[in-house]
Design a protein around this motif. Structure first.
Motif, PDB file in Angstrom:
ATOM      1  N   PHE A 298       0.829  -1.187   0.000  1.00 45.00           N
ATOM      2  CA  PHE A 298       0.000   0.000   0.000  1.00 45.00           C
ATOM      3  C   PHE A 298       0.875   1.254   0.000  1.00 45.00           C
ATOM      4  CE2 PHE A 298      -3.440  -2.578   2.374  1.00 45.00           C
ATOM      5  CZ  PHE A 298      -3.864  -3.109   1.172  1.00 45.00           C
ATOM      6  N   VAL A 299       0.402   2.265  -0.710  1.00 43.46           N
ATOM      7  CA  VAL A 299       1.109   3.536  -0.765  1.00 43.46           C
ATOM      8  C   VAL A 299       0.299   4.571  -0.001  1.00 43.46           C
ATOM      9  CG1 VAL A 299       2.172   3.011  -2.986  1.00 43.46           C
ATOM     10  CG2 VAL A 299      -0.008   4.214  -2.933  1.00 43.46           C
ATOM     11  N   PRO A 300       0.944   5.608   0.526  1.00 45.22           N
ATOM     12  CA  PRO A 300       0.197   6.654   1.237  1.00 45.22           C
ATOM     13  C   PRO A 300      -0.841   7.307   0.332  1.00 45.22           C
ATOM     14  CG  PRO A 300       2.563   6.869   1.605  1.00 45.22           C
ATOM     15  CD  PRO A 300       2.400   5.851   0.514  1.00 45.22           C
ATOM     16  N   GLN A 301      -1.966   7.698   0.903  1.00 46.30           N
ATOM     17  CA  GLN A 301      -3.011   8.354   0.136  1.00 46.30           C
ATOM     18  C   GLN A 301      -2.489   9.584  -0.581  1.00 46.30           C
ATOM     19  OE1 GLN A 301      -6.122   7.410  -0.585  1.00 46.30           O
ATOM     20  NE2 GLN A 301      -6.270   9.243  -1.872  1.00 46.30           N
ATOM     21  N   GLN A 302      -1.491  10.246   0.010  1.00 47.98           N
ATOM     22  CA  GLN A 302      -0.923  11.433  -0.604  1.00 47.98           C
ATOM     23  C   GLN A 302      -0.363  11.134  -1.986  1.00 47.98           C
ATOM     24  OE1 GLN A 302      -1.091  14.548   0.262  1.00 47.98           O
ATOM     25  NE2 GLN A 302       0.150  15.237  -1.476  1.00 47.98           N
ATOM     26  N   LYS A 303       0.193   9.924  -2.163  1.00 52.23           N
ATOM     27  CA  LYS A 303       0.748   9.546  -3.457  1.00 52.23           C
ATOM     28  C   LYS A 303      -0.348   9.450  -4.505  1.00 52.23           C
ATOM     29  CE  LYS A 303       4.326   8.128  -5.902  1.00 52.23           C
ATOM     30  NZ  LYS A 303       5.508   8.990  -6.165  1.00 52.23           N
ATOM     31  N   ILE A 304      -1.486   8.879  -4.140  1.00 56.23           N
ATOM     32  CA  ILE A 304      -2.617   8.798  -5.063  1.00 56.23           C
ATOM     33  C   ILE A 304      -3.144  10.194  -5.364  1.00 56.23           C
ATOM     34  CG2 ILE A 304      -4.875   7.780  -5.457  1.00 56.23           C
ATOM     35  CD1 ILE A 304      -2.647   5.726  -5.165  1.00 56.23           C
TER      36      ILE A 304
ATOM     37  N   ALA B  59      -3.824   2.437 -10.181  1.00 58.60           N
ATOM     38  CA  ALA B  59      -3.983   2.607  -8.735  1.00 58.60           C
ATOM     39  C   ALA B  59      -5.119   1.678  -8.318  1.00 58.60           C
ATOM     40  CB  ALA B  59      -4.294   4.053  -8.379  1.00 58.60           C
ATOM     41  N   ARG B  60      -4.769   0.565  -7.685  1.00 59.38           N
ATOM     42  CA  ARG B  60      -5.734  -0.475  -7.368  1.00 59.38           C
ATOM     43  C   ARG B  60      -6.234  -0.330  -5.939  1.00 59.38           C
ATOM     44  NH1 ARG B  60      -2.794  -5.507  -8.074  1.00 59.38           N
ATOM     45  NH2 ARG B  60      -3.237  -5.308 -10.299  1.00 59.38           N
ATOM     46  N   PHE B  61      -7.563  -0.408  -5.772  1.00 60.65           N
ATOM     47  CA  PHE B  61      -8.196  -0.315  -4.460  1.00 60.65           C
ATOM     48  C   PHE B  61      -8.246  -1.697  -3.806  1.00 60.65           C
ATOM     49  CE2 PHE B  61      -9.628   3.418  -6.586  1.00 60.65           C
ATOM     50  CZ  PHE B  61     -10.023   4.341  -5.624  1.00 60.65           C
ATOM     51  N   HIS B  62      -8.131  -1.705  -2.481  1.00 62.85           N
ATOM     52  CA  HIS B  62      -8.362  -2.913  -1.693  1.00 62.85           C
ATOM     53  C   HIS B  62      -9.416  -2.585  -0.639  1.00 62.85           C
ATOM     54  CE1 HIS B  62      -4.968  -5.398  -3.215  1.00 62.85           C
ATOM     55  NE2 HIS B  62      -4.485  -4.202  -3.521  1.00 62.85           N
ATOM     56  N   PHE B  63     -10.405  -3.469  -0.496  1.00 60.20           N
ATOM     57  CA  PHE B  63     -11.554  -3.188   0.355  1.00 60.20           C
ATOM     58  C   PHE B  63     -11.729  -4.253   1.438  1.00 60.20           C
ATOM     59  CE2 PHE B  63     -12.621  -1.198  -3.703  1.00 60.20           C
ATOM     60  CZ  PHE B  63     -13.082   0.045  -3.302  1.00 60.20           C
TER      61      PHE B  63
ATOM     62  N   VAL C 250      -9.310  -0.159   2.469  1.00 59.07           N
ATOM     63  CA  VAL C 250      -8.243  -0.429   3.439  1.00 59.07           C
ATOM     64  C   VAL C 250      -6.880  -0.022   2.914  1.00 59.07           C
ATOM     65  CG1 VAL C 250      -9.515  -2.286   4.541  1.00 59.07           C
ATOM     66  CG2 VAL C 250      -7.985  -2.812   2.631  1.00 59.07           C
ATOM     67  N   GLY C 251      -6.771   0.233   1.609  1.00 56.46           N
ATOM     68  CA  GLY C 251      -5.483   0.654   1.064  1.00 56.46           C
ATOM     69  C   GLY C 251      -5.507   0.675  -0.449  1.00 56.46           C
ATOM     70  N   MET C 252      -4.473   1.274  -1.012  1.00 56.92           N
ATOM     71  CA  MET C 252      -4.321   1.337  -2.463  1.00 56.92           C
ATOM     72  C   MET C 252      -2.863   1.060  -2.804  1.00 56.92           C
ATOM     73  SD  MET C 252      -6.672   4.654  -3.477  1.00 56.92           S
ATOM     74  CE  MET C 252      -6.509   4.304  -5.245  1.00 56.92           C
ATOM     75  N   GLU C 253      -2.675   0.463  -3.964  1.00 56.56           N
ATOM     76  CA  GLU C 253      -1.317   0.216  -4.438  1.00 56.56           C
ATOM     77  C   GLU C 253      -1.179   0.749  -5.859  1.00 56.56           C
ATOM     78  OE1 GLU C 253      -0.249  -3.862  -5.145  1.00 56.56           O
ATOM     79  OE2 GLU C 253      -2.340  -4.497  -5.315  1.00 56.56           O
TER      80      GLU C 253
END
Length: 221
Positions: free
Chosen positions: A46-52, A172-176, A182-185
């Motif tokens: 997972f990357v920080p939301q700031q990156k997205i 940018a893939r979501f994880h739920f 719960v996070g994004m990569e």
């Protein structure tokens, strides 16, 4: 490794590169299939939301494309406009939210924000909320289209989860966990990007523009 020795002359004749102190045994194929090493399941980083946010704010050059597949999102339920929707059956969404200013700024630069949303029949509460407030997104410059879930399954889009696709280069893939993100990569693997591009092309081809779809749904409710 234990097994029966290879004794048949024809089988022995096929063996190559055998050292003098080596022997060969027969191993059942079923044993190899059952106990052979398997690929490990990759753990998403997972990357920080700031990156997205950086990608969405000004990190892409041409297109930001989103696939939305969920029956609802916890983040939507936390909006004040969601309570308005439950109370009145309609809402314009979070008017004045910084998101819309950013979309207008990007669109003025010639960039595109596009979405395809999958919708159940009948639509869930969360899907009806997004449909109600989509007019604010569209007014800001987004192009939002819709697909019935059954049509998405027929088009080979079953089983996909949400993602953003930036410039056909970065996913940018979501994880739920149910409705909670719960996070994004961020994924740049060429095969994964190609799959996202194929999903985008199929979804965009079959999806119905917002105005037409809204008329179909509201007239049938």
């Amino acid at each position: 490794m234990q097994g029966d020795l290879v004794r048949d002359p024809e089988d022995v004749a096929q063996l190559r590169y055998v050292k003098e102190d080596e022997g060969f045994v027969v191993v059942p194929r079923e044993l190899l299939v059952r106990f052979a090493p398997r690929e490990s399941t990759p753990v998403p980083e997972f990357v920080p939301q700031q990156k997205i946010t950086e990608f969405i704010n000004d990190g892409f050059e041409h297109t930001a494309w989103r696939l939305e597949t969920r029956t609802g999102y916890l983040s939507d339920r936390q909006m004040s406009s969601y309570a308005e929707f439950l109370r009145t059956g309609d809402t314009a969404g979070e008017v004045g939210h910084p998101w819309f200013d950013n979309v207008r700024r990007m669109v003025d630069k010639g960039k595109r924000f596009e979405r395809v949303r999958l919708v159940d029949d009948p639509p869930t509460e969360g899907q009806r909320y997004l449909l109600a407030c989509a007019r604010t997104n569209v007014a800001a410059g987004e192009d939002i289209r819709y697909m019935w879930r059954s049509a998405a399954e027929a088009a080979g889009l079953a089983g996909l989860s949400d993602f953003w696709l930036f410039d056909s280069r970065t996913v940018a893939r979501f994880h739920f966990d149910r409705e909670r993100t719960v996070g994004m990569e961020l994924v740049t693997d060429p095969l994964e990007v190609l799959r996202a591009c194929e999903a985008r092309d199929a979804a965009w081809h079959h999806a119905t523009p917002y105005a037409e779809f809204r008329g179909q749904v509201t007239s049938g409710m």
